[in-house]
Design an enzyme around this catalytic site. Structure first.
Site, PDB file in Angstrom:
ATOM      1  N   TRP A  17      -1.168 -40.753   0.070  1.00 55.66           N
ATOM      2  CA  TRP A  17      -1.078 -41.593   1.262  1.00 55.66           C
ATOM      3  C   TRP A  17       0.094 -42.547   1.217  1.00 55.66           C
ATOM      4  O   TRP A  17       0.816 -42.702   2.212  1.00 55.66           O
ATOM      5  CB  TRP A  17      -2.402 -42.326   1.498  1.00 55.66           C
ATOM      6  CG  TRP A  17      -3.376 -41.378   2.097  1.00 55.66           C
ATOM      7  CD1 TRP A  17      -4.332 -40.664   1.445  1.00 55.66           C
ATOM      8  CD2 TRP A  17      -3.426 -40.964   3.468  1.00 55.66           C
ATOM      9  NE1 TRP A  17      -4.974 -39.829   2.326  1.00 55.66           N
ATOM     10  CE2 TRP A  17      -4.449 -40.000   3.566  1.00 55.66           C
ATOM     11  CE3 TRP A  17      -2.712 -41.313   4.611  1.00 55.66           C
ATOM     12  CZ2 TRP A  17      -4.770 -39.377   4.780  1.00 55.66           C
ATOM     13  CZ3 TRP A  17      -3.036 -40.698   5.815  1.00 55.66           C
ATOM     14  CH2 TRP A  17      -4.052 -39.745   5.884  1.00 55.66           C
ATOM     15  N   ASP A  43      -2.788 -50.530   2.775  1.00 55.49           N
ATOM     16  CA  ASP A  43      -3.514 -49.475   3.490  1.00 55.49           C
ATOM     17  C   ASP A  43      -4.847 -49.338   2.772  1.00 55.49           C
ATOM     18  O   ASP A  43      -4.911 -48.784   1.679  1.00 55.49           O
ATOM     19  CB  ASP A  43      -2.711 -48.180   3.432  1.00 55.49           C
ATOM     20  CG  ASP A  43      -3.497 -46.985   3.964  1.00 55.49           C
ATOM     21  OD1 ASP A  43      -4.670 -47.156   4.361  1.00 55.49           O
ATOM     22  OD2 ASP A  43      -2.941 -45.873   3.960  1.00 55.49           O
ATOM     23  N   LYS A  90     -14.294 -44.067   7.399  1.00 49.17           N
ATOM     24  CA  LYS A  90     -14.828 -43.943   6.049  1.00 49.17           C
ATOM     25  C   LYS A  90     -16.090 -44.820   5.926  1.00 49.17           C
ATOM     26  O   LYS A  90     -17.185 -44.310   5.835  1.00 49.17           O
ATOM     27  CB  LYS A  90     -13.786 -44.394   5.023  1.00 49.17           C
ATOM     28  CG  LYS A  90     -12.381 -43.921   5.288  1.00 49.17           C
ATOM     29  CD  LYS A  90     -12.198 -42.423   5.143  1.00 49.17           C
ATOM     30  CE  LYS A  90     -10.719 -42.086   5.200  1.00 49.17           C
ATOM     31  NZ  LYS A  90     -10.456 -40.654   5.034  1.00 49.17           N
TER      32      LYS A  90
END
Lengths: 373, 373
Positions: B102, B176, B200
């Protein structure tokens, strides 16, 4: 079960009761999967199927040609106001026809990425008329021509999309069809790209639909975020980033509902379009025949979806407007308040609004007039 | 009611059963309003209340300081990879610490808008270790320093956020935190901006949370779309464009659930963090004690949320991996397949995963080893 209230919200807006029932019933276990659709990986077999079926059903409903891609995106119409020029303008010129609040915003946002020519504006008529396509000042070298095919706030609708070729323009037509998509058929031969937020006729807010002709892919500016580059999104089948999965699922159920929908001997989009015509005629007829209420839009431009109306002349006071809205709510006619920028009232009568809802509103208009007129 | 399957999806992911039950129960009529939350105007009193309560509850749960704004946005982490530099980089330089898939994507996307310095990379360790903050090569003039505080694919987590001041950098830290937000407390004194997709620990995909310190507002590049300009979104209380209303509503119910959650004598985030610690210890312990399975991440960097694991050495065959996944599904242990880029298995054990789910997985690991080991 008792009758649900009739909900005239401009969006997010009413959904078919059958769809909401199915969503509730499947909330903890989608078709024996043991999962809510909210809990599924977007790359798993269950959601892959849900998404593919939704796209196929939508393609079938609107008879979308094979050379158009359907993209499930995020950010709504306001984000598309930037995403379209980032993808299509190539830093050049774009023509915008300003017919109300939304196309005005589109023109302003496009200036960040392109030179904008206002090809026509309905502002002289206070956005009660559509400028005739023959009067549009189109550029010879526009990357595209933008129109808002239904202005939600002003209640203005294109009942025929402009034929740009006949007007001497070779540019693709871009339509912002947020607030009337899926309410009527589309002549794709006149369209290069169509976009719209889902929260009117299709499903929950947070899902944006983009229909784009394949030859328009692949021209994004370098500053276009990858997640909003149509080519990237198309290549990944709308799965470049995690799509709004639950919204796509609900939209898919709405598509299934519409495929089975029948009215006046028709089915699908033809049926819903006929019912939308009948609903709009009923409401405009009541307003035009009233001494107390008025709709100000010219007949050729009146939206079938969003019908703003006002108390006439001396009756147009905040007190009487409030009395109308309070009385409506007491009759289970919800969310009839006009947009804050224009005031008054607005009835949004999208696909999910039954004829009975408009009949109930018309009955209330008459009763209110009998009491206060 | 029978036990629901345990769902180990990396996202969209499992939600608390209580929340799903409430969502289903309120689907056709939210608290006597006569509307589904999907059908409400985002500007009406009902949704305004839902949204404000969600924001307040989230602020309380994470003890977000008053000088941070909480924004409800769209586009997920991948869109934020562009939106952050469009808002914060001012066309200058940014430092990125690459600790997995990511943060690597974040660095690539930021290059569209800024000069990117890779301050450190864990690639030499195949992303099984976190580069020690003392080794980071930070720029003197970076607009911000980006880290991914939990790498969903690689299963790497920062258990302490870097103290940039102590490292000699005056830049704000951007994290993030998509895949572990709300799973633990955050030291806001070390953070300038935090962002994460909801799918999530928080709610349906399509909602993105941004926590931004107020002094970082107002510096967007001219090419930043209005809908993604943090200042514009903040000034409009996340209502500049129509927000993903239903997702915010579900997130709000998750916040209410978490506020009441208790475990080991604690409540709220402290309680869920303790349970997350216990769940992770249980699973890592079982993997470390196994001859058949392994997790490859160094102990200091192991994620509490996403635990990738593989069959060891000669056992690591596609056939045995498939047998494991099929057997898991037969035991109602769902979505354990590893990310396509790394293969193997992955157990994502977010907030909504009960301890019993991890116990069931550990029991299966042992049974599988007894059969095939």
């Amino acid at each position: 079960m008792t009758q649900r209230p009739f909900n005239f919200s401009a969006g997010p807006a009413a959904l078919p009761e059958e769809v909401l029932n199915q969503v509730a019933a499947e909330m903890l276990d989608w078709q024996g999967s043991g999962m809510s659709v909210m809990e599924m990986s977007h790359r798993g077999p269950e959601f892959t199927r849900i998404c593919a079926e939704a796209e196929n059903d939508l393609r079938e409903l609107l008879q979308v040609p094979a050379n158009f891609r359907i993209l499930f995106m995020q950010g709504g119409g306001l984000a598309e106001n930037a995403i379209v020029p980032m993808n299509l303008a190539r830093g050049g010129k774009v023509d915008v026809v300003v017919t109300g609040s939304w196309s005005k915003k589109s023109a302003e946002e496009a200036r960040r990425y392109a030179s904008v020519n206002i090809a026509a504006s309905g502002s002289d008529s206070k956005f009660t008329q559509l400028p005739s396509p023959g009067s549009w000042q189109l550029s010879a070298d526009a990357a595209y021509v933008h129109v808002c095919s239904n202005e939600t706030i002003d209640g203005i609708e294109f009942h025929e999309l402009p034929d740009l070729k006949a007007l001497g323009s070779a540019a693709p037509l871009v339509i912002d069809c947020s607030s009337h998509q899926l309410s009527r058929s589309i002549d794709w031969s006149r369209v290069g790209l169509a976009f719209g937020g889902a929260q009117k006729n299709i499903g929950p807010a947070g899902l944006t639909l983009v229909f784009v002709r394949e030859d328009l892919l692949g021209h994004a500016l370098p500053i276009c975020p990858s997640a909003f580059d149509y080519q990237t999104v198309a290549a990944a089948q709308s799965m470049y980033n995690t799509p709004p999965t639950f919204s796509i699922y609900v939209a898919g159920l709405v598509f299934q509902w519409l495929k089975k929908f029948s009215y006046a001997g028709k089915t699908g989009v033809a049926a819903i379009e006929q019912r939308n015509i009948d609903k709009a005629q009923l409401l405009y007829g009541a307003l035009d025949g009233s001494k107390l209420f008025e709709n100000r839009v010219a007949a050729h431009a009146r939206s079938r979806m969003n019908i703003p109306f006002y108390l006439r002349g001396e009756y147009n006071t905040p007190q009487l407007t409030s009395a109308f809205l309070d009385g409506a709510k007491a009759r289970n006619l919800l969310q009839l308040k006009g947009h804050k920028s224009v005031g008054g009232m607005r009835a949004s009568i999208y696909n999910a609004m039954p004829l009975e809802g408009v009949q109930a509103l018309v009955a209330y208009l008459k009763d209110f007039e009998a009491q206060y007129g």
